[in-house]
Scaffold this motif. Sequence first.
Motif, PDB file in Angstrom:
ATOM      1  N   GLY A   1      73.859  45.595  89.316  1.00 37.43           N
ATOM      2  CA  GLY A   1      74.062  44.160  89.148  1.00 37.43           C
ATOM      3  C   GLY A   1      75.506  43.757  89.372  1.00 37.43           C
ATOM      4  O   GLY A   1      76.344  44.563  89.766  1.00 37.43           O
ATOM      5  N   LYS A   2      75.814  42.483  89.106  1.00 35.03           N
ATOM      6  CA  LYS A   2      77.161  41.951  89.272  1.00 35.03           C
ATOM      7  C   LYS A   2      77.898  41.948  87.930  1.00 35.03           C
ATOM      8  O   LYS A   2      77.370  41.498  86.922  1.00 35.03           O
ATOM      9  CB  LYS A   2      77.110  40.531  89.836  1.00 35.03           C
ATOM     10  CG  LYS A   2      76.629  40.464  91.274  1.00 35.03           C
ATOM     11  CD  LYS A   2      76.707  39.052  91.813  1.00 35.03           C
ATOM     12  CE  LYS A   2      76.289  39.010  93.272  1.00 35.03           C
ATOM     13  NZ  LYS A   2      76.367  37.635  93.835  1.00 35.03           N
ATOM     14  N   TYR A   3      79.126  42.454  87.959  1.00 34.56           N
ATOM     15  CA  TYR A   3      79.949  42.563  86.766  1.00 34.56           C
ATOM     16  C   TYR A   3      81.162  41.646  86.878  1.00 34.56           C
ATOM     17  O   TYR A   3      81.739  41.495  87.946  1.00 34.56           O
ATOM     18  CB  TYR A   3      80.417  44.012  86.564  1.00 34.56           C
ATOM     19  CG  TYR A   3      79.322  44.961  86.197  1.00 34.56           C
ATOM     20  CD1 TYR A   3      78.408  45.403  87.169  1.00 34.56           C
ATOM     21  CD2 TYR A   3      79.170  45.421  84.896  1.00 34.56           C
ATOM     22  CE1 TYR A   3      77.388  46.275  86.846  1.00 34.56           C
ATOM     23  CE2 TYR A   3      78.158  46.307  84.567  1.00 34.56           C
ATOM     24  CZ  TYR A   3      77.262  46.727  85.534  1.00 34.56           C
ATOM     25  OH  TYR A   3      76.246  47.582  85.207  1.00 34.56           O
ATOM     26  N   ARG A   4      81.541  41.056  85.757  1.00 35.29           N
ATOM     27  CA  ARG A   4      82.695  40.174  85.722  1.00 35.29           C
ATOM     28  C   ARG A   4      83.819  40.821  84.932  1.00 35.29           C
ATOM     29  O   ARG A   4      83.632  41.270  83.794  1.00 35.29           O
ATOM     30  CB  ARG A   4      82.331  38.836  85.068  1.00 35.29           C
ATOM     31  CG  ARG A   4      83.460  37.813  85.133  1.00 35.29           C
ATOM     32  CD  ARG A   4      83.098  36.541  84.385  1.00 35.29           C
ATOM     33  NE  ARG A   4      83.241  36.711  82.938  1.00 35.29           N
ATOM     34  CZ  ARG A   4      83.381  35.700  82.084  1.00 35.29           C
ATOM     35  NH1 ARG A   4      83.351  34.458  82.527  1.00 35.29           N
ATOM     36  NH2 ARG A   4      83.519  35.932  80.790  1.00 35.29           N
ATOM     37  N   CYS A   5      85.005  40.880  85.556  1.00 31.35           N
ATOM     38  CA  CYS A   5      86.210  41.362  84.883  1.00 31.35           C
ATOM     39  C   CYS A   5      87.063  40.134  84.576  1.00 31.35           C
ATOM     40  O   CYS A   5      87.472  39.410  85.483  1.00 31.35           O
ATOM     41  CB  CYS A   5      86.956  42.336  85.802  1.00 31.35           C
ATOM     42  SG  CYS A   5      88.560  42.870  85.179  1.00 31.35           S
ATOM     43  N   TYR A   6      87.341  39.911  83.292  1.00 33.16           N
ATOM     44  CA  TYR A   6      88.012  38.674  82.870  1.00 33.16           C
ATOM     45  C   TYR A   6      89.196  39.012  81.982  1.00 33.16           C
ATOM     46  O   TYR A   6      89.064  39.710  80.965  1.00 33.16           O
ATOM     47  CB  TYR A   6      87.010  37.801  82.117  1.00 33.16           C
ATOM     48  CG  TYR A   6      87.570  36.510  81.576  1.00 33.16           C
ATOM     49  CD1 TYR A   6      87.876  35.448  82.408  1.00 33.16           C
ATOM     50  CD2 TYR A   6      87.761  36.357  80.198  1.00 33.16           C
ATOM     51  CE1 TYR A   6      88.367  34.251  81.893  1.00 33.16           C
ATOM     52  CE2 TYR A   6      88.256  35.166  79.675  1.00 33.16           C
ATOM     53  CZ  TYR A   6      88.562  34.123  80.535  1.00 33.16           C
ATOM     54  OH  TYR A   6      89.048  32.941  80.023  1.00 33.16           O
ATOM     55  N   PHE A   7      90.368  38.514  82.369  1.00 28.65           N
ATOM     56  CA  PHE A   7      91.577  38.697  81.565  1.00 28.65           C
ATOM     57  C   PHE A   7      91.891  37.358  80.909  1.00 28.65           C
ATOM     58  O   PHE A   7      92.313  36.410  81.568  1.00 28.65           O
ATOM     59  CB  PHE A   7      92.719  39.172  82.453  1.00 28.65           C
ATOM     60  CG  PHE A   7      94.017  39.362  81.710  1.00 28.65           C
ATOM     61  CD1 PHE A   7      94.060  39.979  80.470  1.00 28.65           C
ATOM     62  CD2 PHE A   7      95.215  38.930  82.260  1.00 28.65           C
ATOM     63  CE1 PHE A   7      95.245  40.155  79.788  1.00 28.65           C
ATOM     64  CE2 PHE A   7      96.409  39.100  81.595  1.00 28.65           C
ATOM     65  CZ  PHE A   7      96.427  39.715  80.360  1.00 28.65           C
ATOM     66  N   ALA A   8      91.663  37.280  79.610  1.00 30.56           N
ATOM     67  CA  ALA A   8      91.718  36.000  78.900  1.00 30.56           C
ATOM     68  C   ALA A   8      93.070  35.312  79.020  1.00 30.56           C
ATOM     69  O   ALA A   8      93.148  34.090  79.190  1.00 30.56           O
ATOM     70  CB  ALA A   8      91.358  36.206  77.427  1.00 30.56           C
ATOM     71  N   SER A   9      94.150  36.067  78.971  1.00 33.86           N
ATOM     72  CA  SER A   9      95.478  35.453  78.996  1.00 33.86           C
ATOM     73  C   SER A   9      95.760  34.752  80.321  1.00 33.86           C
ATOM     74  O   SER A   9      96.559  33.836  80.399  1.00 33.86           O
ATOM     75  CB  SER A   9      96.548  36.520  78.742  1.00 33.86           C
ATOM     76  OG  SER A   9      96.370  37.074  77.447  1.00 33.86           O
ATOM     77  N   GLN A  10      95.060  35.209  81.376  1.00 29.78           N
ATOM     78  CA  GLN A  10      95.266  34.630  82.692  1.00 29.78           C
ATOM     79  C   GLN A  10      94.238  33.559  83.027  1.00 29.78           C
ATOM     80  O   GLN A  10      94.422  32.796  83.964  1.00 29.78           O
ATOM     81  CB  GLN A  10      95.191  35.729  83.757  1.00 29.78           C
ATOM     82  CG  GLN A  10      96.278  36.780  83.647  1.00 29.78           C
ATOM     83  CD  GLN A  10      97.638  36.183  83.830  1.00 29.78           C
ATOM     84  OE1 GLN A  10      98.346  36.003  82.849  1.00 29.78           O
ATOM     85  NE2 GLN A  10      98.015  35.842  85.039  1.00 29.78           N
ATOM     86  N   ALA A  11      93.163  33.504  82.266  1.00 31.61           N
ATOM     87  CA  ALA A  11      92.062  32.576  82.544  1.00 31.61           C
ATOM     88  C   ALA A  11      91.585  32.724  83.984  1.00 31.61           C
ATOM     89  O   ALA A  11      91.248  31.764  84.656  1.00 31.61           O
ATOM     90  CB  ALA A  11      92.484  31.129  82.275  1.00 31.61           C
ATOM     91  N   LYS A  12      91.606  33.974  84.478  1.00 30.76           N
ATOM     92  CA  LYS A  12      91.141  34.266  85.830  1.00 30.76           C
ATOM     93  C   LYS A  12      90.127  35.395  85.748  1.00 30.76           C
ATOM     94  O   LYS A  12      90.100  36.163  84.801  1.00 30.76           O
ATOM     95  CB  LYS A  12      92.300  34.671  86.754  1.00 30.76           C
ATOM     96  CG  LYS A  12      93.306  33.551  87.003  1.00 30.76           C
ATOM     97  CD  LYS A  12      94.429  34.048  87.893  1.00 30.76           C
ATOM     98  CE  LYS A  12      95.476  32.964  88.133  1.00 30.76           C
ATOM     99  NZ  LYS A  12      95.001  31.930  89.037  1.00 30.76           N
TER     100      LYS A  12
END
Length: 240
Positions: free
Chosen positions: A96-107
């Motif tokens: 499936g598709k995975y999301r990598c999210y860095f909260a401090s960057q909001a990206k």
Amino acid sequence: MGQSQVVGPSEPIVALVGDDVILPCHLEPAVDVVSGSVEWGRPDLEPRFVHVWHLGQDLLVNQNPSYQGRTSVSAENLKHGDLSLRLSAVKHSDNGKYRCYFASQAKETTQTAVTFGSVSAPVISGINLNSSTVVLECESKGWYPEPEVLWLDGEGNLLSAGPTETVRGPDDLYTVSSRVTVEKRHSNTECFPATSVSTVRFTMVLVVILIFTCVAAFVVWKWTQNQMKGTGPVLCDAHN
């Protein structure tokens, strides 16, 4: 830190069922994020959380149950902006598709992990028809998605074979078998089970598989020669 970008792979990640795999994700330029918040998730799941790192430690309270005990991020790598996720004992359901999210960057970045099953090496056996021809049968288990089987002679030419028999097991993995009739002069005949989704990416795995296949085929060939006093079939990569 405000100028760093979240970067994921440009190509899907290929893995075998049962293996461990790294889902890469990093910041450019690299910064120390060990005290930040990193979220790995799958939007198609509920709960969506695959792994969460928050303020220097794992935060797995809301982790999806199917990933429990199988995920980790490296605190040492996070110091260098590497957000990569290690996923252990890959399962068919991990596709499936995975999301990598860095909260401090909001990206965020997304990527696809593709599983191909715990593939067995193709087993090739032969049956003599007469003094000049032989029927070769190829069988391989544990494929996903469903592959097609190609037969090539020693010069790399595609051979015409009968219809491929496909069986889907309770684990959703496929077993395929195929037969081809060849002249004994085709001493390098090989079968290639390959998925239409990622034939090119799977070439390196096939190379390893074929090495083991040909070693096994040579042993079988030698045994057949002894049993049949020199009249046995010529199998995969067994040179006359």
